[in-house]
Design an enzyme around this catalytic site. Structure first.
Site, PDB file in Angstrom:
ATOM      1  N   HIS A 119     117.376  -4.217  71.166  1.00  0.00           N
ATOM      2  CA  HIS A 119     117.162  -5.467  70.427  1.00  0.00           C
ATOM      3  C   HIS A 119     116.110  -5.339  69.350  1.00  0.00           C
ATOM      4  CE1 HIS A 119     119.563  -8.234  73.007  1.00  0.00           C
ATOM      5  NE2 HIS A 119     119.491  -7.180  73.796  1.00  0.00           N
ATOM      6  N   ASP A 147     111.199  -6.863  62.397  1.00  0.00           N
ATOM      7  CA  ASP A 147     111.894  -7.606  63.453  1.00  0.00           C
ATOM      8  C   ASP A 147     113.255  -6.947  63.658  1.00  0.00           C
ATOM      9  OD1 ASP A 147     112.302  -9.678  65.283  1.00  0.00           O
ATOM     10  OD2 ASP A 147     111.642 -11.227  63.890  1.00  0.00           O
TER      11      ASP A 147
END
Ligand code: ADQ
Length: 455
Positions: free
Chosen positions: A151, A359
């Site tokens: 992720h 991110d």
């Protein structure tokens, strides 16, 4: 399987309740729709609760002790891997006494799965806390199809190569048949590291390793966009957004930030950009407000306390310098919002600031787009968020450049509805088309070996 179960024990109500977070938002609808078992830590130290079901999802808890949480979770996962994989934007702590618990916990997770799965089951391992699990499963003789999804970003080889346990991590990941990444950049980075530090050969998309082929894919995670869009149509949601706007004093523009309070999210730079805007544009004083929602996160990790204090100092400074009777420039909440409250904030916001320094993806960006049913509003998005590879129609910024951010803010506030609509329509089409159901279906088909290998 994932480090955390998608639930937490709620002392007030005396029951398990669903807890918020990127992974939970993404996988819960998938498991509710398809069945399966979620293996993970239940979020409270010690004990070994039995399997249970919440909201239609079967949960198999793996207990962690206080010491595991301290050394494995807060130590190796959040003090070593998290900063390292986010471009080492904070010092990366390397301790052998963190590494050994990481190995131990990964082995325990693998044992639970190895003993509890049937030959036909596909095993899907989530994220950076469990990178050794696929390799352990292979060494335990498991022959099931195994997928892994990362992720967070996979860093460039020059940064990853600092890790004293780089080979072990890569060998763990290479136990999978399919490895999914959020971005093409992460996939390329992984291929380089695998070839540099293990005996893997071949192109990044199909690596050969110890007689097996490991497929890697770029499969950006998404959200349940139809659900968000439907909810945004409800009269109660519209009423809540209107009420929020009026509680904020009916400003000309509401600027919103919604993040876990994390040093990767660029919250301090974003606040300084708003401060710069107020300094440069006196005409906007009294007319715009910024709302920053920060969800408490990893409060026992030192760097998180530092960043919280810094953010709160900047908020105080801006409100002290520019606030006036009847106008508070920055509304800052250090807490989680419930789902409908969050939706009302997205719906009320004219400008959404998603400006992480790095991110993996960033679901907040997609959630904002999904609720903009009238195609108005502006998404200002960091070029270092995984979402920027997909959402090219957003206002893309360098989050380190406070002046550029302030200019993007000014341009968004000054933009007319026609400009907003032409950008937002493109974004909405992408978020509507590639939702979390398609993401999960694609990942599962790839793991089962029946999917179209090309994304
Ligand atoms: P996170 O770093 O947690 O996730 P993000 O992708 O933004 O970041 O997900 C946060 C989730 O929490 C969103 O679904 C959001 O709605 C929710 N949330 C945020 N603030 C909230 C608040 N105040 N109240 C309630 N809910 C709130 C990690 C990676 C990301 C990656 C995801 C999924 O760091 O890059 O996108 O996993 O893969």
């Amino acid at each position: 399987m994932a480090n955390r179960l998608p639930v937490r024990w709620d002392d007030d109500s005396g029951q398990w309740v669903t807890s918020p977070g990127g992974l939970v938002s993404a996988l819960s609808p998938v498991l509710q729709a398809r069945g399966g078992v979620w293996v993970g830590w239940p979020g409270v130290a010690g004990g070994s609760p039995k399997a249970f079901t919440v909201d239609g999802i079967n949960q198999v808890p793996v207990p962690l002790s206080e010491s595991d949480i301290d050394l494995f979770y807060e130590g190796f996962c959040n003090g070593t891997i998290w900063p390292l994989y986010h471009d080492a934007i904070r010092p990366v702590e390397l301790h052998r006494h963190w590494w050994h618990p990481y190995v131990d916990v990964n082995r325990r997770f693998a044992s639970v799965v190895a003993s509890g799965s049937d030959a036909a089951d596909s095993i899907w391992v989530q994220d950076y806390q469990l990178q050794l699990v696929p390799g352990f499963l292979r060494s335990m003789g498991v022959t099931n199809r195994i997928g892994f999804f990362l992720h967070i970003p996979f860093p460039p080889v020059e940064i990853f190569g600092r890790l004293p346990w780089r080979e072990e991590i890569l060998e763990g990941l290479l136990g999978a048949d399919v490895i999914g990444f959020q971005t093409h950049q992460s996939l390329v980075n992984f291929g380089r590291s695998a070839r540099a530090f293990t005996s893997a050969t071949g192109p990044a998309e199909t690596l050969s390793y110890e007689g097996r082929t490991i497929t890697t894919e770029t499969v950006p995670i998404s959200i349940d966009s139809p659900k968000y869009a439907d909810e945004a149509e409800r009269p109660s949601a519209r009423a809540a957004a209107t009420a929020l706007r009026s509680e904020l004093g009916d400003p000309d523009a509401i600027i919103l930030g919604v993040d876990r309070l994390d040093y990767t999210k660029g919250i301090d730079q974003r606040l300084r950009a708003f401060e710069t805007l107020l300094a440069d544009r006196p005409d906007l004083r009294g007319r715009v407000v910024m709302v920053q929602v920060a969800v408490p996160s990893r409060q026992n990790v030192g760097e998180y306390q530092v960043i919280r204090e810094r953010i709160e100092r900047i908020v105080g400074r801006i409100n002290g310098a520019y606030g006036a009777a009847g106008w508070v420039p920055v509304h800052y909440y250090y807490r989680s919002l419930d789902h409908m409250e969050l939706l009302a904030h997205y719906m009320a916001a004219d400008v959404m600031l998603v400006t992480p320094l790095r991110d993996g993806m960033n679901l907040v960006a997609k959630e904002y787009v999904a609720v903009r049913s009238e195609d108005t509003g502006t998404l200002v998005l960091s070029e270092f968020a995984g979402a920027a590879e997909e959402l090219k129609g957003a206002t893309i910024v360098n989050p380190y450049d406070v002046d550029e951010l302030a200019e993007a803010l000014a341009a968004s506030i000054d933009s007319d509805v026609a400009e907003q609509r032409s950008a937002m329509r493109v974004l909405r089409r992408r978020v509507d088309r590639w939702d979390v159901h398609r993401w999960a279906a694609h990942c599962l088909e790839s793991i089962e070996g029946v999917g179209d290998p090309a994304f």
